[in-house]
Design a protein around this motif. Structure first.
Motif, short mmCIF file in Angstrom:
data_model
loop_
_atom_site.label_atom_id
_atom_site.label_comp_id
_atom_site.label_asym_id
_atom_site.label_seq_id
_atom_site.Cartn_x
_atom_site.Cartn_y
_atom_site.Cartn_z
N MET A 1 71.72 1.32 -49.99
CA MET A 1 71.56 2.45 -49.16
C MET A 1 70.91 3.65 -49.69
O MET A 1 71.18 4.09 -50.82
CB MET A 1 73.34 2.70 -48.67
CG MET A 1 73.21 3.91 -47.87
SD MET A 1 75.10 4.09 -47.26
CE MET A 1 74.90 5.36 -46.19
N VAL A 2 70.11 4.13 -48.76
CA VAL A 2 69.29 5.37 -49.03
C VAL A 2 70.05 6.56 -49.08
O VAL A 2 70.65 6.94 -47.82
CB VAL A 2 68.11 5.39 -48.42
CG1 VAL A 2 67.21 6.86 -48.81
CG2 VAL A 2 66.94 4.30 -48.45
N GLY A 3 70.09 7.33 -49.97
CA GLY A 3 71.01 8.65 -50.05
C GLY A 3 70.87 9.44 -51.03
O GLY A 3 69.86 9.10 -52.10
N PRO A 117 55.78 8.70 -42.65
CA PRO A 117 56.49 7.35 -42.59
C PRO A 117 55.95 6.31 -43.77
O PRO A 117 56.45 5.38 -44.21
CB PRO A 117 56.68 6.80 -41.45
CG PRO A 117 56.41 8.13 -40.36
CD PRO A 117 55.46 9.15 -41.36
N ALA A 118 54.41 6.56 -43.85
CA ALA A 118 53.71 5.34 -44.54
C ALA A 118 52.56 5.94 -45.22
O ALA A 118 51.90 6.75 -44.65
CB ALA A 118 53.50 4.41 -43.47
N LEU A 119 52.33 5.46 -46.35
CA LEU A 119 51.09 5.71 -47.42
C LEU A 119 50.37 4.29 -47.73
O LEU A 119 51.37 3.50 -48.40
CB LEU A 119 51.42 6.64 -48.50
CG LEU A 119 50.02 6.96 -49.31
CD1 LEU A 119 50.09 8.31 -49.79
CD2 LEU A 119 50.07 6.10 -50.59
N CYS A 165 51.81 -3.38 -49.97
CA CYS A 165 51.89 -2.64 -51.15
C CYS A 165 51.79 -1.00 -50.89
O CYS A 165 51.39 -0.26 -51.65
CB CYS A 165 50.41 -2.81 -51.78
SG CYS A 165 50.74 -4.65 -52.60
N GLY A 166 52.05 -0.68 -49.43
CA GLY A 166 51.78 0.73 -49.17
C GLY A 166 53.30 1.25 -49.60
O GLY A 166 54.20 0.66 -49.94
N LEU A 167 53.53 2.65 -49.33
CA LEU A 167 54.72 3.15 -49.74
C LEU A 167 55.33 3.64 -48.42
O LEU A 167 54.66 4.17 -47.65
CB LEU A 167 54.56 4.61 -50.51
CG LEU A 167 54.94 4.22 -52.09
CD1 LEU A 167 53.54 3.29 -52.64
CD2 LEU A 167 54.99 5.57 -52.72
N PHE A 168 56.46 3.00 -47.92
CA PHE A 168 57.21 3.62 -46.76
C PHE A 168 58.26 4.30 -46.80
O PHE A 168 59.23 3.72 -47.85
CB PHE A 168 57.32 2.11 -46.17
CG PHE A 168 56.05 1.16 -46.06
CD1 PHE A 168 55.44 1.33 -45.11
CD2 PHE A 168 56.08 0.29 -47.07
CE1 PHE A 168 54.24 0.38 -45.18
CE2 PHE A 168 54.99 -0.57 -47.09
CZ PHE A 168 53.91 -0.72 -46.14
N ALA A 169 58.71 5.11 -45.84
CA ALA A 169 60.03 5.79 -45.99
C ALA A 169 60.99 4.81 -45.54
O ALA A 169 60.90 3.94 -44.61
CB ALA A 169 60.00 6.81 -44.94
N THR A 170 62.05 4.52 -46.46
CA THR A 170 62.75 3.43 -46.52
C THR A 170 63.59 3.36 -45.30
O THR A 170 63.56 2.08 -44.62
CB THR A 170 63.85 3.53 -47.62
OG1 THR A 170 62.96 3.48 -48.82
CG2 THR A 170 64.84 1.91 -47.82
N GLU A 171 64.18 4.06 -44.76
CA GLU A 171 65.16 4.09 -43.52
C GLU A 171 64.04 3.90 -42.27
O GLU A 171 64.34 3.01 -41.40
CB GLU A 171 65.98 5.27 -43.21
CG GLU A 171 67.20 5.25 -44.28
CD GLU A 171 68.08 4.22 -44.24
OE1 GLU A 171 67.90 3.29 -43.14
OE2 GLU A 171 68.83 3.87 -45.23
N THR A 172 63.05 4.30 -42.12
CA THR A 172 62.03 4.26 -40.99
C THR A 172 61.53 2.77 -41.17
O THR A 172 61.40 2.12 -39.99
CB THR A 172 60.83 5.19 -41.17
OG1 THR A 172 61.40 6.34 -41.06
CG2 THR A 172 60.17 5.00 -39.97
N LEU A 173 61.32 2.28 -42.38
CA LEU A 173 60.84 0.90 -42.57
C LEU A 173 61.66 -0.03 -42.00
O LEU A 173 61.70 -0.86 -41.13
CB LEU A 173 60.59 0.81 -43.93
CG LEU A 173 59.98 -0.73 -44.32
CD1 LEU A 173 58.79 -1.09 -43.46
CD2 LEU A 173 59.79 -0.96 -45.73
N ARG A 174 63.09 0.28 -42.24
CA ARG A 174 64.32 -0.67 -41.89
C ARG A 174 64.32 -0.61 -40.11
O ARG A 174 64.41 -1.82 -39.51
CB ARG A 174 65.70 -0.25 -42.35
CG ARG A 174 65.50 -0.80 -44.01
CD ARG A 174 66.85 0.03 -44.64
NE ARG A 174 67.00 -0.51 -46.09
CZ ARG A 174 67.49 0.19 -46.95
NH1 ARG A 174 68.23 1.26 -46.67
NH2 ARG A 174 67.59 -0.15 -48.19
#
Length: 257
Positions: A1-3, A117-119, A165-174
């Protein structure tokens, strides 16, 4: 869980009985100047319980998850996403590498652009499993894109990226992209990364870091180099076309295609 209290980025690595390559992948992460990360290694090889001691690596930021059954690549990837506690999340395969400075450059680009949200970084391909370093990588241009611009740039070849292999805001990705979808019965997620790439256009705002910070190693031990089952490719290709056609008709993208 992200927090609160979690790392800035979680890195999920899928692996199956490739100690030497995995050790090199982990070493490329541990050599990063940016250190606010966790690594979750998902082991699908049931013949052994994978540990850091086996690899000669002792770092509290690395966690090994030995799945009780083989989840196959896509299931493994999604399990790692579910376990992540970082603000951002990314996948790295056990035979690929990060160039020095990647996480620092990615963090700076995310800060500069207001944490989108993503890079996506660019990448280079190495034939075989050689690990010779590339010349020093410059900072690279940082481009902000909406979903349509992102897809047009990729389809035209102006954007060179490996989507997972990008970086994604975790909750947005889910919540928006929803992880990786399996398109065939293969052990690996055949064409699933392309489907994932198309779905990422629904994130609306994306950043491209035009510098080859991810090293993709094409070698004889990879699944694609050893599989000649045409039926699997045909099945996955048909599913890819069908699923991507549905996405491109989404109201967010229909104005662009």
């Amino acid at each position: 869980m992200v927090g609160g209290g979690g790392p800035f980025v979680s890195i999920g690595i899928t692996t199956y009985n490739r100690h030497d390559l995995l050790r090199e992948a982990l070493a490329s992460i541990l050599a990063q100047s940016f250190t606010d990360f966790e690594v979750i290694v998902g082991n699908d090889y049931q013949a052994e319980t994978l540990t850091g001691e086996m690899l000669g690596i002792d770092d509290p930021r690395i966690r090994f998850v030995n799945h009780p059954q083989n989840l196959r690549e896509v299931g493994n990837m999604n399990a790692l996403l579910a376990l992540a506690s970082g603000r951002y999340f990314t996948w790295l395969f056990d035979d690929d590498l990060y160039e020095p400075g990647f996480l620092q450059a990615a963090h700076e680009a995310l800060v500069k652009t207001g944490f989108p949200p993503a890079l996506f970084p660019s990448y280079r391909v190495v034939k075989g499993t050689a690990t010779a370093p590339a010349p020093a990588i410059g900072p690279g241009a940082v481009r902000q894109l909406d979903g349509g611009e992102y897809l047009r740039g990729y389809f035209s070849g102006r954007l060179k990226l490996i989507s997972t292999c990008g970086l994604f805001a975790t909750e947005t990705l889910r919540q928006v992209v929803g992880g990786i979808e399996e398109l065939s019965g293969s052990a690996v997620g055949l064409y699933s990364e392309y489907h994932f790439l198309i779905r990422c256009a629904l994130l609306e705002r994306l950043v491209y870091l035009d510098a080859p910070y991810v090293v993709f190693r094409a070698h004889d031990g990879s699944w694609g180099a050893n599989n000649r089952d045409l039926a699997i490719y045909l099945h996955a290709g048909e599913a890819l076309v069908r699923r991507c056609s549905e996405i491109l008709l989404h109201p967010l993208l229909r104005r662009d295609y």
